[in-house]
Scaffold this motif. Sequence first.
Motif, PDB file in Angstrom:
ATOM      1  N   PHE A   1     105.033  75.443  63.726  1.00 53.65           N
ATOM      2  CA  PHE A   1     106.344  75.267  64.355  1.00 53.65           C
ATOM      3  C   PHE A   1     107.210  74.305  63.538  1.00 53.65           C
ATOM      4  O   PHE A   1     108.418  74.505  63.406  1.00 53.65           O
ATOM      5  CB  PHE A   1     106.182  74.709  65.775  1.00 53.65           C
ATOM      6  CG  PHE A   1     105.824  75.719  66.817  1.00 53.65           C
ATOM      7  CD1 PHE A   1     106.585  76.868  66.992  1.00 53.65           C
ATOM      8  CD2 PHE A   1     104.733  75.508  67.664  1.00 53.65           C
ATOM      9  CE1 PHE A   1     106.268  77.793  67.978  1.00 53.65           C
ATOM     10  CE2 PHE A   1     104.415  76.422  68.658  1.00 53.65           C
ATOM     11  CZ  PHE A   1     105.176  77.571  68.816  1.00 53.65           C
ATOM     12  N   TRP A   2     106.612  73.255  63.029  1.00 55.11           N
ATOM     13  CA  TRP A   2     107.336  72.241  62.266  1.00 55.11           C
ATOM     14  C   TRP A   2     107.893  72.829  60.973  1.00 55.11           C
ATOM     15  O   TRP A   2     109.034  72.572  60.594  1.00 55.11           O
ATOM     16  CB  TRP A   2     106.368  71.101  61.961  1.00 55.11           C
ATOM     17  CG  TRP A   2     106.958  69.803  61.489  1.00 55.11           C
ATOM     18  CD1 TRP A   2     108.218  69.569  61.006  1.00 55.11           C
ATOM     19  CD2 TRP A   2     106.280  68.543  61.455  1.00 55.11           C
ATOM     20  NE1 TRP A   2     108.361  68.240  60.667  1.00 55.11           N
ATOM     21  CE2 TRP A   2     107.187  67.594  60.940  1.00 55.11           C
ATOM     22  CE3 TRP A   2     104.996  68.130  61.808  1.00 55.11           C
ATOM     23  CZ2 TRP A   2     106.836  66.257  60.752  1.00 55.11           C
ATOM     24  CZ3 TRP A   2     104.656  66.802  61.634  1.00 55.11           C
ATOM     25  CH2 TRP A   2     105.567  65.864  61.108  1.00 55.11           C
ATOM     26  N   GLU A   3     107.091  73.659  60.341  1.00 55.71           N
ATOM     27  CA  GLU A   3     107.507  74.216  59.049  1.00 55.71           C
ATOM     28  C   GLU A   3     108.527  75.327  59.190  1.00 55.71           C
ATOM     29  O   GLU A   3     109.511  75.390  58.443  1.00 55.71           O
ATOM     30  CB  GLU A   3     106.274  74.741  58.307  1.00 55.71           C
ATOM     31  CG  GLU A   3     106.577  75.248  56.900  1.00 55.71           C
ATOM     32  CD  GLU A   3     105.330  75.587  56.116  1.00 55.71           C
ATOM     33  OE1 GLU A   3     105.456  76.017  54.959  1.00 55.71           O
ATOM     34  OE2 GLU A   3     104.211  75.421  56.662  1.00 55.71           O
ATOM     35  N   HIS A   4     108.326  76.214  60.184  1.00 53.05           N
ATOM     36  CA  HIS A   4     109.165  77.418  60.279  1.00 53.05           C
ATOM     37  C   HIS A   4     110.163  77.399  61.425  1.00 53.05           C
ATOM     38  O   HIS A   4     111.092  78.206  61.437  1.00 53.05           O
ATOM     39  CB  HIS A   4     108.273  78.656  60.408  1.00 53.05           C
ATOM     40  CG  HIS A   4     107.353  78.865  59.256  1.00 53.05           C
ATOM     41  ND1 HIS A   4     107.813  79.187  57.996  1.00 53.05           N
ATOM     42  CD2 HIS A   4     106.002  78.771  59.158  1.00 53.05           C
ATOM     43  CE1 HIS A   4     106.782  79.307  57.173  1.00 53.05           C
ATOM     44  NE2 HIS A   4     105.670  79.046  57.841  1.00 53.05           N
ATOM     45  N   GLY A   5     109.987  76.502  62.387  1.00 53.09           N
ATOM     46  CA  GLY A   5     110.858  76.484  63.551  1.00 53.09           C
ATOM     47  C   GLY A   5     110.343  77.397  64.647  1.00 53.09           C
ATOM     48  O   GLY A   5     109.509  78.288  64.415  1.00 53.09           O
ATOM     49  N   TYR A   6     110.847  77.198  65.843  1.00 52.65           N
ATOM     50  CA  TYR A   6     110.364  77.952  67.002  1.00 52.65           C
ATOM     51  C   TYR A   6     110.638  79.441  66.856  1.00 52.65           C
ATOM     52  O   TYR A   6     109.744  80.270  67.040  1.00 52.65           O
ATOM     53  CB  TYR A   6     111.029  77.428  68.278  1.00 52.65           C
ATOM     54  CG  TYR A   6     110.604  78.178  69.521  1.00 52.65           C
ATOM     55  CD1 TYR A   6     109.428  77.841  70.168  1.00 52.65           C
ATOM     56  CD2 TYR A   6     111.364  79.229  70.022  1.00 52.65           C
ATOM     57  CE1 TYR A   6     109.013  78.533  71.305  1.00 52.65           C
ATOM     58  CE2 TYR A   6     110.966  79.933  71.146  1.00 52.65           C
ATOM     59  CZ  TYR A   6     109.789  79.585  71.781  1.00 52.65           C
ATOM     60  OH  TYR A   6     109.386  80.286  72.894  1.00 52.65           O
ATOM     61  N   GLU A   7     111.859  79.793  66.532  1.00 58.00           N
ATOM     62  CA  GLU A   7     112.267  81.191  66.536  1.00 58.00           C
ATOM     63  C   GLU A   7     111.505  82.024  65.510  1.00 58.00           C
ATOM     64  O   GLU A   7     111.105  83.161  65.781  1.00 58.00           O
ATOM     65  CB  GLU A   7     113.778  81.288  66.264  1.00 58.00           C
ATOM     66  CG  GLU A   7     114.372  82.653  66.536  1.00 58.00           C
ATOM     67  CD  GLU A   7     114.484  82.963  68.026  1.00 58.00           C
ATOM     68  OE1 GLU A   7     114.504  84.150  68.371  1.00 58.00           O
ATOM     69  OE2 GLU A   7     114.550  82.024  68.833  1.00 58.00           O
ATOM     70  N   ALA A   8     111.279  81.473  64.328  1.00 57.91           N
ATOM     71  CA  ALA A   8     110.652  82.227  63.245  1.00 57.91           C
ATOM     72  C   ALA A   8     109.131  82.267  63.339  1.00 57.91           C
ATOM     73  O   ALA A   8     108.481  82.922  62.532  1.00 57.91           O
ATOM     74  CB  ALA A   8     111.060  81.635  61.898  1.00 57.91           C
ATOM     75  N   THR A   9     108.561  81.569  64.297  1.00 60.00           N
ATOM     76  CA  THR A   9     107.111  81.534  64.457  1.00 60.00           C
ATOM     77  C   THR A   9     106.683  82.549  65.506  1.00 60.00           C
ATOM     78  O   THR A   9     107.106  82.465  66.660  1.00 60.00           O
ATOM     79  CB  THR A   9     106.647  80.122  64.879  1.00 60.00           C
ATOM     80  OG1 THR A   9     107.027  79.189  63.873  1.00 60.00           O
ATOM     81  CG2 THR A   9     105.146  80.081  65.054  1.00 60.00           C
TER      82      THR A   9
ATOM     83  N   PRO B   1     103.759  62.989  52.626  1.00 62.67           N
ATOM     84  CA  PRO B   1     102.759  64.036  52.385  1.00 62.67           C
ATOM     85  C   PRO B   1     101.944  64.312  53.645  1.00 62.67           C
ATOM     86  O   PRO B   1     101.914  63.517  54.583  1.00 62.67           O
ATOM     87  CB  PRO B   1     101.875  63.416  51.297  1.00 62.67           C
ATOM     88  CG  PRO B   1     101.966  61.938  51.547  1.00 62.67           C
ATOM     89  CD  PRO B   1     103.382  61.702  52.018  1.00 62.67           C
ATOM     90  N   GLY B   2     101.304  65.449  53.672  1.00 62.49           N
ATOM     91  CA  GLY B   2     100.404  65.764  54.767  1.00 62.49           C
ATOM     92  C   GLY B   2     101.036  66.489  55.935  1.00 62.49           C
ATOM     93  O   GLY B   2     100.351  66.843  56.902  1.00 62.49           O
ATOM     94  N   HIS B   3     102.343  66.695  55.894  1.00 60.27           N
ATOM     95  CA  HIS B   3     103.019  67.431  56.967  1.00 60.27           C
ATOM     96  C   HIS B   3     104.322  68.003  56.418  1.00 60.27           C
ATOM     97  O   HIS B   3     104.820  67.559  55.377  1.00 60.27           O
ATOM     98  CB  HIS B   3     103.297  66.510  58.159  1.00 60.27           C
ATOM     99  CG  HIS B   3     104.155  65.317  57.831  1.00 60.27           C
ATOM    100  ND1 HIS B   3     105.512  65.407  57.594  1.00 60.27           N
ATOM    101  CD2 HIS B   3     103.839  64.009  57.690  1.00 60.27           C
ATOM    102  CE1 HIS B   3     106.004  64.211  57.326  1.00 60.27           C
ATOM    103  NE2 HIS B   3     105.005  63.339  57.373  1.00 60.27           N
ATOM    104  N   PRO B   4     104.908  68.991  57.105  1.00 60.88           N
ATOM    105  CA  PRO B   4     106.205  69.519  56.663  1.00 60.88           C
ATOM    106  C   PRO B   4     107.264  68.414  56.682  1.00 60.88           C
ATOM    107  O   PRO B   4     107.146  67.444  57.439  1.00 60.88           O
ATOM    108  CB  PRO B   4     106.520  70.604  57.704  1.00 60.88           C
ATOM    109  CG  PRO B   4     105.187  71.007  58.234  1.00 60.88           C
ATOM    110  CD  PRO B   4     104.367  69.744  58.251  1.00 60.88           C
ATOM    111  N   PRO B   5     108.294  68.531  55.863  1.00 59.23           N
ATOM    112  CA  PRO B   5     109.321  67.481  55.819  1.00 59.23           C
ATOM    113  C   PRO B   5     110.180  67.454  57.071  1.00 59.23           C
ATOM    114  O   PRO B   5     110.290  68.430  57.803  1.00 59.23           O
ATOM    115  CB  PRO B   5     110.148  67.854  54.583  1.00 59.23           C
ATOM    116  CG  PRO B   5     109.959  69.326  54.435  1.00 59.23           C
ATOM    117  CD  PRO B   5     108.560  69.602  54.891  1.00 59.23           C
ATOM    118  N   GLY B   6     110.818  66.293  57.275  1.00 60.81           N
ATOM    119  CA  GLY B   6     111.743  66.150  58.380  1.00 60.81           C
ATOM    120  C   GLY B   6     111.052  65.834  59.693  1.00 60.81           C
ATOM    121  O   GLY B   6     109.877  65.477  59.739  1.00 60.81           O
TER     122      GLY B   6
END
Length: 205
Positions: A27-35, A106-111
């Motif tokens: 969810f963090w990397e792609h967002g809710y809608e795109a997952t 590091p270790g997680h998607p940015p933002g």
Amino acid sequence: MSGTGAKRGRPPAFDRATALEAATRLFWEHGYEATSVGELTRVMGIKPGSLYAAFGDKKSLFEEVVHAYGRSPAGAFAGAALREEPTAREAFGRILREAAAFYPGPGHPPGCLTISAATNVTVQDAGVAAFLRDLRNANLAAFEARLETARREGELPATADPRALAAYFAAVIQGMSQRARDGATAAELTETAELALAAWPRTGT
């Protein structure tokens, strides 16, 4: 014999915390809608039926992810600074500097997941966007309350506007999250943090 028979037909057990961590990253990397649910079950290592049985629907899973994120170091640092620092300026300085370190870390998607996970959703998922907006507005209210206390106690000048100052810092932090997603480094975001702190209203002369 009877023990093995009792287990027949049960779905394989899974580690809920590990599955939730995998869903958080997606969810963090792609967002809710795109997952999609298919992607979620793949990374979580479970079947769709197990996802629905354990977490409810996709929206319920996302809400659990966000609440768990809010208790993690990446999601809880602002609240911790507001509680732990003796002055408002120290609290906001810590928040900005830790955002600069966490967001591109590091270790997680940015933002920040809470800032970026539902920037574009369809009408039927508007409730997800509202859920995150309410969380961000609660953070904004906490900022304003801390700044109002600072003005009342004389840390900020009487002419300072806690509401405007809270909105300013919230906007800077949200912008830092997006800059991290665009590839900004911790050093670059730290420069932004220090520039933002330079706008802190001064008391006296």
